[in-house]
Design a protein around this motif. Structure first.
Motif, mmCIF file in Angstrom:
data_model
loop_
_atom_site.group_PDB
_atom_site.id
_atom_site.type_symbol
_atom_site.label_atom_id
_atom_site.label_comp_id
_atom_site.label_asym_id
_atom_site.label_seq_id
_atom_site.Cartn_x
_atom_site.Cartn_y
_atom_site.Cartn_z
ATOM 1 N N GLN A 1 0.826 -1.199 0.000
ATOM 2 C CA GLN A 1 0.000 0.000 0.000
ATOM 3 C C GLN A 1 0.866 1.257 0.000
ATOM 4 O O GLN A 1 0.593 2.214 -0.722
ATOM 5 N N ARG B 1 2.434 1.678 -3.392
ATOM 6 C CA ARG B 1 1.449 2.169 -4.347
ATOM 7 C C ARG B 1 1.204 3.659 -4.157
ATOM 8 O O ARG B 1 1.104 4.418 -5.116
ATOM 9 N N GLU B 2 1.119 4.090 -2.902
ATOM 10 C CA GLU B 2 0.901 5.506 -2.606
ATOM 11 C C GLU B 2 2.084 6.349 -3.072
ATOM 12 O O GLU B 2 1.903 7.438 -3.635
ATOM 13 N N ARG B 3 3.298 5.856 -2.861
ATOM 14 C CA ARG B 3 4.486 6.601 -3.289
ATOM 15 C C ARG B 3 4.549 6.707 -4.804
ATOM 16 O O ARG B 3 4.848 7.772 -5.358
ATOM 17 N N ALA C 1 -3.510 8.086 -11.851
ATOM 18 C CA ALA C 1 -2.755 7.932 -10.597
ATOM 19 C C ALA C 1 -3.581 8.398 -9.404
ATOM 20 O O ALA C 1 -3.557 7.768 -8.340
ATOM 21 N N ALA D 1 2.015 6.426 -6.988
ATOM 22 C CA ALA D 1 0.935 7.287 -7.481
ATOM 23 C C ALA D 1 1.239 8.753 -7.186
ATOM 24 O O ALA D 1 1.004 9.630 -8.020
ATOM 25 N N GLY D 2 1.771 9.017 -6.010
ATOM 26 C CA GLY D 2 2.129 10.396 -5.658
ATOM 27 C C GLY D 2 3.214 10.949 -6.568
ATOM 28 O O GLY D 2 3.144 12.115 -6.979
ATOM 29 N N LEU E 1 -4.758 6.120 -6.373
ATOM 30 C CA LEU E 1 -4.358 6.521 -5.023
ATOM 31 C C LEU E 1 -5.546 6.560 -4.069
ATOM 32 O O LEU E 1 -5.433 6.173 -2.903
#
Length: 221
Positions: free
Chosen positions: A10, A13-15, A183, A17-18, A187
């Motif tokens: 998770q 994925r957040e990194r 993205a 997408a960010g 996110l």
């Protein structure tokens, strides 16, 4: 162990997408600055003779005949300070588009150029003889005309060697918007699914815990 692995996935994925969102915003910002820098300003519009007009730009004068007009778009807005209505006109020609507003000093000449082909003052005027389709609806004519003017979607007076650069920058903008939107969706949306799963699992654990307590209480009785 599985919960730790899911948490790491998770975070990754957040990194990712960010990072994509930040890169997309950076590309959009830089492309907007570049297009603004390459934009050619119009200082005046003059009548030469009959249906021939001269558009004076930063890169010199350009003659435009009314037969070269492909599409006219009229929109209305309000000035931020005075609140008075402002008309924005965009004329697509075979040499690029002409953009001006009712606040410009050459507005009346621009209106004269528009009226030379559009006497009905339509919000969107199109050159019908080049977009005629048998039994076509107005929407089909509009779409056909949009395809026709697409190769001329640059400011009139733009040097020919910079036209491809302008279209590349516009393409990069659209691409950045698309990747940034995807993205952002990735996110936000999976987090809702994860939270929903977490809520369901918590309810199941609570129900199991309650049933266990009831069972123990029944045995104690």
């Amino acid at each position: 162990m599985s919960e730790l692995f899911n948490k790491e996935r998770q975070i990754d994925r957040e990194r990712l997408a960010g990072a994509i969102i930040i890169m997309s915003l950076l590309v959009i910002f830089l492309s907007m600055l570049s297009i603004r820098y390459l934009d050619v300003k119009i200082s005046n519009i003059e009548v030469v003779d009959g249906d021939l007009y001269t558009v004076v730009t930063d890169n010199g004068p350009i003659n435009v005949d009314k037969s070269e007009i492909l599409r006219i778009e009229k929109t209305y807005t309000k000035a931020s300070i005075t609140g008075t209505p402002v008309e924005l006109d965009k004329i697509y020609t075979t040499q690029g588009f002409i953009y001006f507003s009712s606040l410009d000093s050459f507005y009346k000449i621009g209106q004269q150029l528009i009226k030379s082909v559009d006497n009905e003052k339509k919000p969107v005027w199109i050159l019908s003889d080049k977009t005629t389709i048998t039994d076509a609806t107005p929407n089909e004519l509009q779409n056909a005309n949009l395809k026709l003017i697409q190769p001329f979607s640059y400011a009139i007076g733009t040097p020919s060697n910079l036209i491809s650069i302008v279209f590349t920058l516009i393409f990069l903008q659209y691409l950045a918007f698309a990747f940034g939107g995807i993205a952002l969706f990735v996110l936000i949306f999976p987090l809702k699914i994860d939270s929903a799963k977490h809520t369901v699992s918590s309810v199941q654990q609570d129900s199991e815990f309650c049933s266990t307590d009831e069972h123990i209480g029944a045995v104690a009785k």
